[in-house]
Design a protein around this motif. Structure first.
Motif, short mmCIF file in Angstrom:
data_model
loop_
_atom_site.label_atom_id
_atom_site.label_comp_id
_atom_site.label_asym_id
_atom_site.label_seq_id
_atom_site.Cartn_x
_atom_site.Cartn_y
_atom_site.Cartn_z
N PRO A 1 20.98 84.69 -11.89
CA PRO A 1 20.92 84.95 -9.85
C PRO A 1 20.38 86.23 -9.61
CG PRO A 1 22.95 84.95 -9.97
CD PRO A 1 22.26 84.60 -12.07
N ARG A 2 20.03 85.87 -8.28
CA ARG A 2 20.09 87.46 -7.64
C ARG A 2 21.49 88.14 -7.37
NH1 ARG A 2 18.91 87.73 -1.81
NH2 ARG A 2 18.61 85.20 -2.47
N VAL A 3 22.06 86.79 -6.58
CA VAL A 3 23.23 87.43 -6.52
C VAL A 3 24.63 86.25 -6.61
CG1 VAL A 3 22.59 86.14 -4.06
CG2 VAL A 3 24.35 88.42 -4.08
N MET A 4 25.49 86.81 -6.66
CA MET A 4 26.73 85.70 -7.12
C MET A 4 27.86 85.70 -5.76
SD MET A 4 29.04 85.36 -10.28
CE MET A 4 30.41 85.92 -9.76
N MET B 1 27.21 89.01 -16.34
CA MET B 1 25.91 89.28 -15.80
C MET B 1 26.25 90.78 -14.69
SD MET B 1 24.88 85.97 -13.76
CE MET B 1 26.79 85.92 -12.93
N PRO B 2 26.72 91.75 -15.78
CA PRO B 2 26.76 92.91 -14.65
C PRO B 2 25.63 93.86 -13.54
CG PRO B 2 25.95 93.91 -17.48
CD PRO B 2 26.21 92.03 -17.24
N GLY B 3 24.58 92.87 -13.78
CA GLY B 3 23.23 93.66 -13.32
C GLY B 3 23.16 92.74 -11.69
N VAL B 4 24.05 91.64 -11.78
CA VAL B 4 23.99 90.73 -10.74
C VAL B 4 24.67 91.64 -9.07
CG1 VAL B 4 24.57 88.59 -9.94
CG2 VAL B 4 23.24 89.19 -12.13
N GLU B 5 24.54 91.52 -8.08
CA GLU B 5 25.24 91.85 -6.54
C GLU B 5 26.37 90.61 -7.20
OE1 GLU B 5 25.13 92.05 -2.47
OE2 GLU B 5 22.79 91.31 -3.56
N HIS B 6 27.49 91.16 -7.03
CA HIS B 6 28.80 89.90 -6.49
C HIS B 6 29.16 90.07 -5.07
CE1 HIS B 6 33.01 88.92 -7.80
NE2 HIS B 6 32.03 87.48 -6.86
N ARG B 7 29.34 89.13 -4.13
CA ARG B 7 29.96 89.33 -3.18
C ARG B 7 30.75 87.88 -3.23
NH1 ARG B 7 24.57 87.74 0.96
NH2 ARG B 7 22.74 89.26 0.08
#
Length: 221
Positions: free
Chosen positions: A120-123, A139-145
Motif C-alpha cells: 500500500p501507499r500508506v497503512m 513493509m518497512p518502507g510503507v508509511e504507517h499512521r
C-alpha cells in the motif's frame, strides 16, 4: 446451477437475513426448500460466485489500507475478526484469529500482500502496537499512521457483520465465521458497495445498476 439455487444465495449474501428468513421468503414465492438446503447452497456455490466477482473487480481497489479488529465471541471464547478496507470502504480481506499479537498482525499483512499483489501507499491503524511491529518487519518502507480517529473507515466496516451476528444468534465456530466472511465481505459486499459520502444519487443508481448487471452475468440470469 438452477435459478432456484441462485436466488437464495443472492438473498443470503446480499441482505442480513438468517437461513430461516430466506426459507420463508422463498416459500412465499412457492419455492419450497429447507433452511439447511439454503445453507448448503450458499457454501457449495458461494465461493465460485465470489471468485468470479473478484476476477471481474480486479484493479478497482485502493492503495490506502485501513486495518482494524473487533471481538467476536464464539462458544464463550474470544476471537478477533481482523479486517482491511481501502479509502473508498471496499473490503480488501478479512481474517479470524484467536490471538491479538504481532504474529497475528503479520499473518494478516502477508495475506493482504498476497491477495493484492502490491504494497500500500500508506497503512492506517489504531494504536495497537502489534500492527506497528508487523509493519516494520514486513513493509518497512510503507508509511504507517497510527491514530484512533483516522481509522473510522475500518471500524465502520464491522457493522454489517455485527448485524449478521445478531440475526444468526452468533456464529457456531471460527471455521464457520471465516468461511462466511471470506465469501461475503471481500466479494459480495464489495460488488454492491456504494461509497455514498458526497455521491450524487444519480451516480449511486448507476453504480447499483452496474452491480446488478454484473451479478446477472455471473449468475447467468
Amino acid at each position: 446451477m438452477t435459478r432456484s439455487a441462485r436466488d437464495p444465495l443472492y438473498r443470503r449474501h446480499r441482505f442480513p437475513l438468517s437461513l430461516r428468513m430466506v426459507e420463508d421468503m422463498l416459500a412465499a414465492r412457492g419455492v419450497i426448500v429447507s433452511h439447511q438446503t439454503v445453507g448448503l447452497w450458499a457454501e457449495k456455490f458461494g465461493r465460485c460466485f465470489a471468485n468470479d466477482i473478484r476476477e471481474r473487480s480486479a484493479g478497482r481497489l485502493g492503495d490506502k489500507w485501513y486495518l482494524d479488529e473487533v471481538v467476536i465471541t464464539i462458544r464463550g471464547k474470544k476471537h478477533w475478526l481482523r479486517r482491511a478496507v481501502d479509502q473508498d470502504g471496499f473490503v480488501l480481506d478479512v481474517l479470524i484469529q484467536s490471538r491479538r499479537n504481532a504474529k497475528a498482525a503479520k499473518r494478516l499483512i502477508r495475506k493482504l500482500l498476497k491477495g493484492q499483489g502490491s504494497t500500500p501507499r500508506v497503512m492506517i491503524t489504531d494504536k495497537l502496537r502489534s500492527y506497528d511491529a508487523a509493519k516494520r518487519e514486513i513493509m518497512p518502507g510503507v508509511e504507517h499512521r497510527s491514530h484512533k480517529g483516522q481509522n473510522n473507515r475500518a471500524e465502520n466496516s464491522h457493522q454489517p457483520i455485527r448485524r449478521r451476528e445478531r440475526i444468526m444468534k452468533r456464529f457456531k465456530s471460527q471455521r464457520h465465521l471465516q468461511r462466511f466472511v471470506s465469501i461475503h465481505d471481500p466479494d459480495f459486499a464489495n460488488l454492491f458497495h456504494i461509497p455514498r459520502q458526497d455521491t450524487p444519487s444519480a451516480h449511486c443508481r448507476e453504480v447499483r445498476a452496474a452491480a446488478m448487471q454484473m451479478w446477472s452475468e455471473i449468475a447467468h440470469l
